[in-house]
Design an enzyme around this catalytic site. Structure first.
Site, PDB file in Angstrom:
ATOM      1  N   HIS A   1      -2.938   7.301 -18.346  1.00 35.74           N
ATOM      2  CA  HIS A   1      -2.009   8.205 -18.715  1.00 35.74           C
ATOM      3  C   HIS A   1      -2.364   9.885 -19.169  1.00 35.74           C
ATOM      4  O   HIS A   1      -1.986  10.928 -18.726  1.00 35.74           O
ATOM      5  CB  HIS A   1      -0.778   7.791 -19.636  1.00 35.74           C
ATOM      6  CG  HIS A   1      -0.188   6.570 -19.573  1.00 35.74           C
ATOM      7  ND1 HIS A   1      -0.421   5.505 -20.298  1.00 35.74           N
ATOM      8  CD2 HIS A   1       0.768   6.187 -18.582  1.00 35.74           C
ATOM      9  CE1 HIS A   1       0.224   4.638 -19.777  1.00 35.74           C
ATOM     10  NE2 HIS A   1       1.069   5.042 -18.708  1.00 35.74           N
TER      11      HIS A   1
ATOM     12  N   GLN B   1      14.126  -1.285 -13.485  1.00 33.70           N
ATOM     13  CA  GLN B   1      12.912  -1.676 -12.535  1.00 33.70           C
ATOM     14  C   GLN B   1      12.418  -3.267 -13.023  1.00 33.70           C
ATOM     15  O   GLN B   1      11.229  -3.410 -12.391  1.00 33.70           O
ATOM     16  CB  GLN B   1      11.900  -0.762 -12.570  1.00 33.70           C
ATOM     17  CG  GLN B   1      11.243  -0.441 -13.821  1.00 33.70           C
ATOM     18  CD  GLN B   1      10.254   0.742 -13.520  1.00 33.70           C
ATOM     19  OE1 GLN B   1      10.748   1.810 -13.559  1.00 33.70           O
ATOM     20  NE2 GLN B   1       9.070   0.434 -13.959  1.00 33.70           N
TER      21      GLN B   1
ATOM     22  N   SER C   1      -0.960  -0.540 -19.812  1.00 31.31           N
ATOM     23  CA  SER C   1      -0.481  -0.995 -20.999  1.00 31.31           C
ATOM     24  C   SER C   1      -0.185  -2.470 -21.328  1.00 31.31           C
ATOM     25  O   SER C   1      -0.083  -2.998 -22.301  1.00 31.31           O
ATOM     26  CB  SER C   1       1.140  -0.254 -21.004  1.00 31.31           C
ATOM     27  OG  SER C   1       0.973   0.853 -20.610  1.00 31.31           O
TER      28      SER C   1
HETATM   29  P1  AMP Z   1       3.412   3.331 -16.651  1.00 37.23           P
HETATM   30  O1  AMP Z   1       3.691   4.085 -17.933  1.00 37.23           O
HETATM   31  O2  AMP Z   1       2.793   2.070 -16.463  1.00 37.23           O
HETATM   32  O3  AMP Z   1       4.762   3.337 -15.820  1.00 37.23           O
HETATM   33  O4  AMP Z   1       2.804   4.414 -15.815  1.00 37.23           O
HETATM   34  C1  AMP Z   1       2.935   5.555 -15.897  1.00 37.23           C
HETATM   35  C2  AMP Z   1       2.099   6.531 -14.853  1.00 37.23           C
HETATM   36  O5  AMP Z   1       0.754   6.286 -15.167  1.00 37.23           O
HETATM   37  C3  AMP Z   1       2.161   5.751 -13.522  1.00 37.23           C
HETATM   38  O6  AMP Z   1       1.908   6.997 -12.596  1.00 37.23           O
HETATM   39  C4  AMP Z   1       1.049   5.351 -13.314  1.00 37.23           C
HETATM   40  O7  AMP Z   1       0.601   4.832 -12.093  1.00 37.23           O
HETATM   41  C5  AMP Z   1      -0.160   5.666 -14.223  1.00 37.23           C
HETATM   42  N1  AMP Z   1      -1.054   5.078 -14.480  1.00 37.23           N
HETATM   43  C6  AMP Z   1      -1.023   3.860 -15.434  1.00 37.23           C
HETATM   44  N2  AMP Z   1      -2.257   3.305 -15.541  1.00 37.23           N
HETATM   45  C7  AMP Z   1      -3.059   4.329 -15.011  1.00 37.23           C
HETATM   46  C8  AMP Z   1      -4.711   4.124 -14.924  1.00 37.23           C
HETATM   47  N3  AMP Z   1      -5.353   3.252 -15.122  1.00 37.23           N
HETATM   48  N4  AMP Z   1      -5.034   5.289 -14.235  1.00 37.23           N
HETATM   49  C9  AMP Z   1      -4.549   6.124 -13.517  1.00 37.23           C
HETATM   50  N5  AMP Z   1      -2.870   6.316 -13.620  1.00 37.23           N
HETATM   51  C10 AMP Z   1      -2.521   5.303 -14.416  1.00 37.23           C
END
Ligand code: AMP
Length: 269
Positions: A33, A57, A183
């Protein structure tokens, strides 16, 4: 100073100027993030981070109730990355009338790969992304390649529905041993974490091959004994794989009760 707001009115009233960039998250922030926030900070004048665990979702048997919540640490990371505004609405603020009646149809790709194993997931994702784009009125939005199908479908929604925003993809951030940051990694026991390295190893070794058959056979061999939901090679827009040129290898697997996804770009010749 990062301002934290929970209501749409407070979001609308926040003073801003120049280009607005938004990073949408479900909280439990990690270095992946942070990479998104840093890219947004470098490219936009006013950076908004949204923190919202979107019930729409999650399927009925998924991990909504146990999804990690680390709000204070998340705000601290936003501070450290120079975020101007955190928008962290409660569910009632996002869905004041309960479940939305009109939602975004992700089309055929929404039923494939992740969508085949998580029915309704991408309708939920695209609906909340469109709502958050409208609420934040962002000029640019930053998404991780870690969720490559999500990024692809968001790009497609923006193109097909003429949404006035620039979508920026950010490469996946990994642990030194290859594990893609997520996460959900915190659910893994030590033994499960070792096992989970098969995913990134499969992508790395498969991704070093140059033909469709060799890519898939090499990757599959690394996943022996793993509960794989899918291992697929596609073109960069997630259509059928090309015989040569750019392609994307995607994997999803269950390690214990934790479901992990990962993907990599590669070149076929
Ligand atoms: P989330 O909180 O899991 O919904 O992710 C929020 C954003 O962070 C989304 O655009 C994900 O693709 C991005 N994201 C999550 N993990 C990674 C990672 N390891 N590297 C790059 N972006 C990430």
């Amino acid at each position: 100073m990062t301002e934290v707001v929970n209501t749409r009115n407070a979001l609308f009233e926040a003073k801003r100027s120049g280009k607005t960039g938004v990073v949408m998250t479900m909280g439990a922030l990690h270095a992946g993030h942070a990479a998104l926030l840093r890219t947004a900070r470098a490219q936009a004048d006013f950076v908004i981070a949204t923190i919202f665990v979107n019930p729409l979702q999650f399927g009925p048997n998924e991990d909504l109730a146990r999804y990690p919540r680390t709000f204070d640490a998340d705000v601290a990371m936003c501070e450290a990355e120079g975020v101007d505004l955190v928008f962290a609405p409660p569910v009632e603020e996002m869905y004041p009338g309960g479940q939305p009646v009109v939602t975004v149809d992700p089309g055929p790709l929404g039923g494939q790969l992740e969508g085949e194993h998580r029915p309704g997931h991408f309708a939920g994702v695209l609906t909340v992304v469109l709502k958050l784009l409208n609420l934040t009125r962002a000029d640019a939005a930053y998404f991780g390649e870690k969720d490559y199908q999500q990024l692809t479908l968001i790009r497609r929604m923006v193109r097909d529905l003429e949404v006035p925003v620039e979508i920026v993809g950010v490469p996946t951030v990994r642990e030194p041993d290859g594990l893609a940051l997520s996460s959900r990694n915190r659910y893994l026991s030590d033994a499960e974490r070792d096992l989970s390295l098969s995913l990134s190893r499969a992508l790395r070794r498969g991704g070093a091959q140059r033909t469709v058959d060799a890519v898939l056979a090499t990757a599959a061999a690394e996943l022996a004994g793993i509960d794989v939901d899918y291992l697929e090679l596609r073109d960069p827009e997630l259509g059928a794989p090309p015989a040569q040129g750019s392609a994307r290898l995607l994997v999803a697997a269950r390690i214990g009760t934790t479901r992990l996804i990962d993907n990599t770009p590669l070149e076929l010749s």
